[in-house]
Design an enzyme around this catalytic site. Structure first.
Site, short mmCIF file in Angstrom:
data_model
loop_
_atom_site.label_atom_id
_atom_site.label_comp_id
_atom_site.label_asym_id
_atom_site.label_seq_id
_atom_site.Cartn_x
_atom_site.Cartn_y
_atom_site.Cartn_z
N GLU A 46 3.02 -0.90 4.65
CA GLU A 46 2.86 -1.69 5.76
C GLU A 46 1.70 -2.60 5.88
OE1 GLU A 46 -0.28 1.22 7.14
OE2 GLU A 46 1.58 1.11 5.65
N ASN A 69 1.06 -1.16 0.10
CA ASN A 69 -0.03 -0.10 -0.09
C ASN A 69 0.89 1.21 -0.05
OD1 ASN A 69 1.09 -0.28 2.67
ND2 ASN A 69 -0.82 0.90 3.41
N ASN A 96 2.80 7.07 10.77
CA ASN A 96 2.26 7.77 12.02
C ASN A 96 3.09 9.22 11.96
OD1 ASN A 96 0.45 5.64 12.76
ND2 ASN A 96 2.35 4.74 13.84
N CYS A 115 1.93 3.46 2.18
CA CYS A 115 2.84 3.38 3.46
C CYS A 115 3.70 2.11 3.49
CB CYS A 115 2.25 3.96 4.53
SG CYS A 115 1.35 5.44 4.42
#
Length: 764
Positions: A443, A439, A628, A441
């Site tokens: 992860e 995806n 994050n 990011c």
């Protein structure tokens, strides 16, 4: 103040527009409230303000000036001023809200009804009676608003809060909605647990949940992956799906490996295809046009398998030189890499780039679906047919191609690298398909089928900075329950994503604040046994929670025939493999807050394996660690599981710079090694240790400092060489990491920023 002017001469404009005489005592009271408990001099802040007072100043201007003064005094020696500024920002929020709606905290049931009437809140919140809402309102603790530093307070206010809404109201409403799928007799009890974990910043909700859950028809999923088939109908349908995802604020991965290469055949005509780049350009322009409700441009990562003939042009599509019509500057390129390619890189062998259309037409091989032994056998067959059946190909030096990838990463931070075989070996749903890439990011990922199933995942993160060892079991289980409930609450933006959601129930419990957790214990990223022990605890309790939910609600639909159904756990690992990994871990974490000692090793894993075979598992993928980047500022901790770039630095925002100083890193200033001077092989080894316990993936950024003498103090003239970066990237693959997110560089002691909007769109 002007010459000869006294405080009594100054008239101040209140928030409601009325005038009053300046009352220095009130200012002093607010300043002392904001400074209480911090090692700062409140008199210095008050003194800094007096030079800015003037006739006609508003109370809001006074508050803003106090904030500016506090931020100006923030330094590595006095970092706590940023908390003072955060409290002052919250004070303004409280007062503005009170003026607009007549009250600040209190009357929660009235606040909810008002938001519903104005169509800001989803009417689903009225599933709770007025009495229940009144009871829930008693849980609110306004003091929890005082814990944010300035960066966190501003981000929370601007990105997440709705009009006339206060932070604790937002968290409580989210908690109530997240518990609304529970049985009526327990939902208030569960909602309170959710609220307290969220409000005390032990669980961080991903942006789509925190921003969209309360509003009507909000999409809650963070991550999506789609794939294109080699026909116009599929291509344009997936472009439309990417637009739908972007409209709802999600990040999207698009795999284009099936699309025929440049120079391939179209309708029987040779040399007619323009390859993947024109379609990528359409996706690029879609991301710009569908700009997430005006908040920011859409975020799309484009995945291409390393064997595709268009890989060299793919690596150049963001370079400044060349045909501008074949450039795509606003997407995030991703290369999907096989073990066979990496072995040839190591051995300095040739690598063959081919056209998937010709391979399928001439040999009947759909190469995009292949991985592991199946890929290696198919690839050998293809290379055996070069110049006979296979005519459209190019052979390159594998290592030179990898160097090309590295040059692009140093210049632009990308492409991301997805290690396809590692990812698919850990896929618990091999019986239902394969994973084409990662995806946005890097992860979260699972099976994708063009036109049928699109990966769809919901995320939260545990804030390790705020968790004691005794809380890990309970908070991990709460996180899994929150996400499983989210699946039933969300409205996926298109049919394929809903199909996937219902079939696989994919979630991703992640972690942030690992650097803080380590610093508090005077540990570092070389403390691999302690890191392994920590993530084993998270892995066990998250898996245990999903098994317990399967007892209560049933297993995910595709469970029969999965690796889970065979008793394998944590990304298709046998219990024997898990025990072998665990034996290298420290044991100091194994305390349950509710049951005394946790089940002894290895019995708890053996028992869990048997229970999963008996009862099933509720979620096919359970853990995934997102970057994050932004939400960690709201949480007041370091981002994700990576070392912090610096102990004190300024982040550039639209209105200037904001001081960032992770609190626990500050407390252990003498001990902590900053990422800008940390050998990235240490980071890779730590991430590989965590990856053993994370069943999906980890957003792993690598940061290389190009200045002399940083990593080699005994050789002050030596700087990082290309071979050092090469060795680190190869190590990431060989150690079992599943992907490499951004590669960043430090040059001339200046952090070269890359765009973080991609990860903000997805997990944050």
């Amino acid at each position: 103040m002007g010459a000869g002017e006294t405080c009594s001469d100054i008239q101040v404009v209140r928030r409601d527009g009325s005038l009053t005489s300046l009352d220095v005592a009130k200012i002093r009271s607010v300043v002392e409230w904001a400074c209480a408990g911090y090692n700062v001099n409140s008199i210095a802040l008050e003194a800094g303000l007096t030079t800015r007072l003037r006739h006609g100043i508003s109370t809001r201007d006074i508050q803003d000036n106090l904030i500016d003064c506090a931020l100006g005094m923030c330094s590595p020696d006095e970092p706590e001023w940023r908390y003072v500024a955060g409290r002052l920002h919250v004070w303004s929020l409280w007062k503005d809200t009170q003026v607009r709606r007549g009250f600040a905290y209190g009357n929660y049931d009235h606040a909810v009804q008002s938001q519903v009437d104005r169509e800001r809140y989803d009417r689903a919140i009225l599933k709770y009676s007025q009495a229940e809402l009144t009871e829930a309102g008693t849980w609110i603790n306004p003091d929890w608003d005082k814990d944010y530093d300035y960066a966190g307070a501003v981000l929370l206010t601007k990105r997440y809060l709705l009009t006339n809404e206060l932070p604790q109201e937002a968290f409580l409403t989210c908690a109530l909605l997240l518990a609304s799928t529970e049985k009526p007799e327990v939902r208030l009890t569960i909602a309170r647990k959710f609220y307290e974990a969220i409000a005390t910043r032990k669980i961080s909700l991903a942006t789509p949940i925190l921003a969209n859950l309360r509003i009507p028809n909000g999409s809650l999923s963070s991550c999506f992956i789609i794939a294109m088939d080699d026909n116009l109908e599929s291509i344009f349908e997936e472009i439309t799906n990417a637009a739908r995802i972007s409209k709802n604020g999600g990040g999207v991965g698009v795999n284009v490996s099936r699309i025929r290469a440049t120079g391939s055949w179209v309708m029987g005509k040779d040399n007619a295809s323009g390859g993947v780049i024109p379609w990528i350009k359409l996706l690029n322009d879609t991301a710009i046009a569908v700009n997430q409700g005006g908040r920011r441009a859409g975020a799309v990562t484009i995945g291409l398998d390393i064997w595709h003939l268009d890989v060299p042009e793919f690596l150049e599509m963001q370079a400044e030189n060349g045909d501008r019509r074949r450039k795509a500057y606003d997407v995030f390129p991703q290369l999907v890499i096989t073990d066979e390619f990496m072995r040839r890189v190591q051995n300095k062998q040739k690598w063959t780039l081919v056209d998937p259309y010709e391979v399928k037409e001439k040999l009947g091989i759909d190469l995009a679906e292949k991985w592991g032994d199946g890929f290696e056998a198919a690839y050998a067959e293809i290379e055996a047919e070069l110049d006979r059946k296979i005519t459209l190909y190019k052979q390159v030096d594998a290592r030179e191609l990898f160097k090309h990838i590295m040059r692009s990463q140093v210049e632009t931070g990308m492409p991301y690298l997805a290690f396809k075989d590692t990812i698919n070996r850990a896929n618990p749903n091999k019986h239902e398909g394969y994973i084409p890439g990662v995806n946005l990011c890097c992860e979260s990922f699972s099976n994708v089928k063009p036109g049928l199933e699109a990966h769809c995942c919901n995320l939260v993160s545990l804030n390790l900075a705020n968790l004691d060892e005794s809380e890990i079991a309970e908070v991990s289980q709460l996180a899994v329950r929150i996400l499983d409930n989210t699946i039933d609450l969300t409205q996926p933006p298109f049919t394929d994503s809903k199909t996937h959601n219902d079939k696989y129930r994919t979630i991703g419990v992640g972690c942030m604040g690992l650097a803080d957790w380590l610093a508090k214990r005077h540990l570092g990223y070389q403390s691999l046994t302690e890191i392994s022990s920590l993530f084993e605890e998270v892995a066990y309790w998250c898996t245990f929670a999903s098994m317990e939910l399967a007892k209560e609600r049933g297993a995910y639909a595709a469970f029969p025939g999965s690796e889970w159904s065979k008793g394998k756990l944590l990304g298709s690992k046998t219990v024997a493999e898990i025990i072998a990994i665990s034996q290298n871990s420290d044991r100091f974490l194994r305390q349950s807050p509710t049951e005394g000692n946790s089940p002894a090793m290895p019995s708890r894993w053996l028992q869990l394996s048997q229970d999963v075979k008996t009862y099933g598992i509720r979620n096919s993928h359970i853990t995934a660690i997102a970057p994050n980047t932004s939400s960690s500022l709201v949480q007041g901790c370091t981002a994700s599981i990576l070392p912090v770039y610096s102990k004190f630095f300024y982040d550039k925002w639209a209105k200037g710079t904001v001081p960032i100083a992770p609190p626990f890193i500050q407390e252990c200033f003498w001990f902590y090694r900053e990422n800008k001077s940390l050998d990235q092989k240490v980071v890779v080894k730590a991430v590989a240790t965590m990856q053993q316990w994370i069943d999906t993936g980890i957003s792993m950024e690598l940061l290389f400092n190009l200045n002399q003498g940083v990593y080699f103090p005994e050789e002050p003239e030596r700087a990082v060489k290309a071979k050092d970066i090469f060795d680190t990237l190869v190590m990431a693959w060989s150690e079992g990491c599943k992907a490499v997110y951004y590669v960043r560089t430090v040059q001339k002691d200046d952090f070269k920023e890359r765009s973080d909007e991609g990860c903000a769109a997805c997990a944050n």
